[in-house]
Design a protein around this motif. Structure first.
Motif, PDB file in Angstrom:
ATOM      1  N   ASP A 101      41.082  -7.087  18.566  1.00  0.00           N
ATOM      2  CA  ASP A 101      40.772  -8.512  18.444  1.00  0.00           C
ATOM      3  C   ASP A 101      39.456  -8.732  17.703  1.00  0.00           C
ATOM      4  N   ALA A 102      38.424  -7.959  18.050  1.00  0.00           N
ATOM      5  CA  ALA A 102      37.127  -8.132  17.389  1.00  0.00           C
ATOM      6  C   ALA A 102      37.221  -7.769  15.912  1.00  0.00           C
ATOM      7  N   GLU A 105      39.061 -10.587  14.125  1.00  0.00           N
ATOM      8  CA  GLU A 105      38.197 -11.760  13.969  1.00  0.00           C
ATOM      9  C   GLU A 105      37.186 -11.557  12.844  1.00  0.00           C
ATOM     10  N   GLU A 125      32.304  -1.399  14.661  1.00  0.00           N
ATOM     11  CA  GLU A 125      32.594  -1.611  16.080  1.00  0.00           C
ATOM     12  C   GLU A 125      32.363  -0.324  16.872  1.00  0.00           C
TER      13      GLU A 125
END
Length: 305
Positions: A101-102, A105, A125
């Motif tokens: 998800d990150a 986004e 990340e």
């Protein structure tokens, strides 16, 4: 993404799914590596390297579980071409898979990012997760240091040993991750001699590399803190042993003079004046009491008791 660029994400794919979605003909060893389940122990070695027409990569996302005092890794493999980024997420045994998800986004924020940018956000990340992990490790070390004065020695030794093993495990994954990103920064990862990461993207990878360097420095600090905590704990044990030995010496010394006096007057000789003295018994006890109190006063003055 840019024209012709796309991101394919697979979660624990089957052989058929991987064959269908693969953007290139993978070497058999790379293909089998992508299908290998995430191991319960001894995670794979992170890497980013060119394989002719594609870039092959293995990344490990560290996850700390403070409530259970443990660390596990979520594995993400990737195959990258100038037009396609294929990521394969593997679910660790008994754990949750890595969430994209990150990453999604961050990619959406660029509108139409290139395939290489997807890899950068994934690497960034991972770098952030290492920093978060080291923060959690430092908190655990602080907890152990605060408990040295109160916890049982067995618990302290066990926790220090666990933290030391965690540090070694983190080093085994952090160092190759840093070296893999370094190859991108140094422009040593390409596809058929062509750059798969343009210069602005390589500079972005430099930021992720700096984060990994910071994590490495934080790891070294954590190792030093664990060594310091272990040394302090050992010195505290040695001090406690010294206190016990000192108290035993005090007890032995207190018994020495009475034993000596009793031994003297316990000799079977006729010509000992005190044996026929009416106050001889009281006199011997007086000597014992006086010497005992004198020793106690001396030991108290020396702060041995």
């Amino acid at each position: 993404m840019a024209a012709g660029s796309r991101w394919i994400d697979l979660l624990d794919p089957t052989r058929e799914e991987l064959v269908h979605e693969s953007p290139v003909d993978l070497h058999w060893s790379a293909f089998e590596r992508l299908l290998t389940p995430a191991p319960d122990r001894s995670p794979a070695r992170p890497t980013l390297e060119g394989h002719g027409s594609y870039v092959f990569g293995v990344l490990l996302v560290p996850i700390a579980v403070p409530a259970e005092d443990r660390i596990f890794y979520q594995e993400v493999d990737l195959v990258l071409t100038p037009e396609v980024a294929l990521t394969i997420r593997k679910t660790p045994p008994g754990e949750e898979p890595f969430s994209i998800d990150a990453i999604q986004e961050a990619c959406d924020a660029h509108g139409a990012p290139s395939a290489g940018l997807v890899v950068y956000h994934l690497v960034d990340e991972v770098a952030e997760r290492y920093l978060d992990l080291l923060d959690a490790v430092h908190l655990e070390i602080d907890e152990v240091e605060a408990g040295i004065e109160e916890w049982p020695s067995v618990r302290i030794r066990k926790r220090l040993a666990e933290l030391r093993q965690d540090i070694l495990g983190i080093r085994r994954t952090l160092s190759p991750t840093r070296e893999a990103v370094r190859r991108v920064v140094d422009d040593r990862v390409d596809v058929d001699g062509e750059e798969v990461f343009d210069r602005p993207l390589e500079l972005s990878f430099s930021d992720a590399y700096d984060k990994l360097l910071h994590a490495t420095e934080s790891l070294d600090v954590a190792r030093d803190l664990i060594s310091s905590a272990r040394d302090y704990h050992q010195s505290r044990i040695a001090q406690e042993q010294n206190d016990v030995v000192r108290k035993l010496a005090v007890v032995a010394s207190l018994l020495l003079f009475p034993t000596f006096i009793v031994g003297v007057y316990g000799q079977n000789f006729d010509h000992m004046p005190e044996l026929h003295w009416q106050l001889g018994y009281a006199f011997s006890w007086a000597i014992i009491v006086v010497t005992t109190f004198a020793q106690l006063a001396f030991f108290r003055w020396k702060k041995w008791i």
